[in-house]
Write an enzyme that holds these catalytic residues in place. Sequence first.
Site, PDB file in Angstrom:
ATOM      1  N   GLU A  90       0.639  -0.967  -0.172  1.00  9.24           N
ATOM      2  CA  GLU A  90      -0.057   0.308   0.167  1.00  9.24           C
ATOM      3  C   GLU A  90       1.250   1.519  -0.327  1.00  9.24           C
ATOM      4  O   GLU A  90       2.110   1.105   0.382  1.00  9.24           O
ATOM      5  CB  GLU A  90      -0.844   0.300   0.910  1.00  9.24           C
ATOM      6  N   CYS A 103       3.898   8.579   1.357  1.00  8.10           N
ATOM      7  CA  CYS A 103       4.144   7.770   2.200  1.00  8.10           C
ATOM      8  C   CYS A 103       4.401   6.057   1.748  1.00  8.10           C
ATOM      9  O   CYS A 103       3.269   5.534   1.008  1.00  8.10           O
ATOM     10  CB  CYS A 103       2.294   7.523   3.685  1.00  8.10           C
ATOM     11  N   CYS A 110       4.369  -6.932   8.578  1.00  9.49           N
ATOM     12  CA  CYS A 110       4.928  -6.259   9.606  1.00  9.49           C
ATOM     13  C   CYS A 110       5.383  -7.364  11.058  1.00  9.49           C
ATOM     14  O   CYS A 110       4.438  -7.854  11.305  1.00  9.49           O
ATOM     15  CB  CYS A 110       4.464  -4.785  10.215  1.00  9.49           C
ATOM     16  N   CYS A 114       2.781  -3.508  16.945  1.00 10.60           N
ATOM     17  CA  CYS A 114       1.416  -2.790  18.158  1.00 10.60           C
ATOM     18  C   CYS A 114       0.282  -3.074  17.774  1.00 10.60           C
ATOM     19  O   CYS A 114      -0.145  -3.515  16.571  1.00 10.60           O
ATOM     20  CB  CYS A 114       2.280  -1.272  16.971  1.00 10.60           C
ATOM     21  N   CYS A 117      -2.241  -0.797  15.855  1.00 10.94           N
ATOM     22  CA  CYS A 117      -1.915  -0.958  14.179  1.00 10.94           C
ATOM     23  C   CYS A 117      -2.548  -1.720  12.948  1.00 10.94           C
ATOM     24  O   CYS A 117      -2.381  -2.914  13.870  1.00 10.94           O
ATOM     25  CB  CYS A 117      -0.378  -0.413  13.969  1.00 10.94           C
ATOM     26  N   CYS A 333      -2.585   2.814   8.106  1.00 13.22           N
ATOM     27  CA  CYS A 333      -1.908   2.088   7.282  1.00 13.22           C
ATOM     28  C   CYS A 333      -2.556   0.487   7.945  1.00 13.22           C
ATOM     29  O   CYS A 333      -3.260   0.287   7.654  1.00 13.22           O
ATOM     30  CB  CYS A 333      -0.420   1.707   8.332  1.00 13.22           C
TER      31      CYS A 333
END
Length: 348
Positions: A90, A103, A110, A114, A117, A333
């Site tokens: 993305e 961005c 990932c 977190c 997120c 995100c």
Amino acid sequence: MNNIYNFTRKQLEEKLVCMNEKPFRATQIFEWLYRKNVKSFDEMTNIKKETIDQLKKEFDINRLFIEKEQISKDGTRKYLFRLSDGNFVETVLMCHEYGLSVCVSTQVGCNMGCAFCASGLNKKQRNLEVFEMVLQIQMINDILNKENKRVSHVVVMGIGEPFDNYDNLLSFLRIINDAKGLEIGSRHITVSTCGIVPKIIEYSDFELQVNLAISLHFANDEKRSKYMKINNAYNISELMDSIKYYYSKTNRRITFEYILLKDINDSWEDAKQLIKLIKGINCYVNLIPMNSTINEFTRSTEEKMNTFYKMLINNKVNVTLRKEQGHDIDAACGQLRIKQMQGAVCKD
Ligand code: SAH
């Protein structure tokens, strides 16, 4: 075969010398790739045919595929790119008064985990290669060219942890900053990390004056460790030491990002702890309204956000309350990629 967009100009010069070519060809090739935005070696008309044939043997020049484009009412555009192995990445384009900012994502998924997120809901599949980062910008430049516009700013705040893909990150930064590359000024580039301390220390020696942002979000270890796994590896005191070291080496002001999460980190006490923690550090604080995601966190009320903001201002902290963009197109995100993957699962 190695993609041509993987190479910094210096690396390309070395490669060309090995191919018995003149090193200045690297500059010519960079101009074709990054200025004239050509899609094939055949379009590089100031390079002789034999060299073109050799280049075709050595490099591929494949780009990314646009899977989806979404345009928000506020002008924010979100792209879902398909990579050659079928993974998705993305990228978001934001329109500001000062320019057009992209961005960039650095990984497929990932591993930082977190809790608030969406990016981490899917574990890291792999690191993005340099060309897959560079082309996120260049594909968008392609679209903007038709409107006589160009990307002027880059934030490395998309999916993934840039410092977990460190070597590729540095090559990417060198290419986009190169005067013969995308020529994005180093002060127009910001890299954001959740706090991989050894890499912050290593990054202090990086030759480019790129901005660094730290996803702090919590000013005490108990909370930070609860919601950000990285804090179990490197706690706040270690993080602050690395930031002070970074400042001593670079003299560059750091940015702290702080997402305001309702009833979690938005109280008076939280603000007080934050003020105390950053006292004496040359920094900005970027307060970020939580973007709705598919987990249990919600954003603070307007009132709470404003109170938090004012408390920092009153204590002479350089602070901004970030305006949210692209809310109507899942610009937070990871959201678009997750939807695409859920769609894929449903279809099966
Ligand atoms: N891994 C890097 C870069 C990617 S995240 C980092 O952690 O900095 C980019 C920024 O978006 C980080 O500050 C991250 O904490 C923040 N972010 C994550 N989820 C968010 C959400 N739901 N709403 C608003 N910001 C979010």
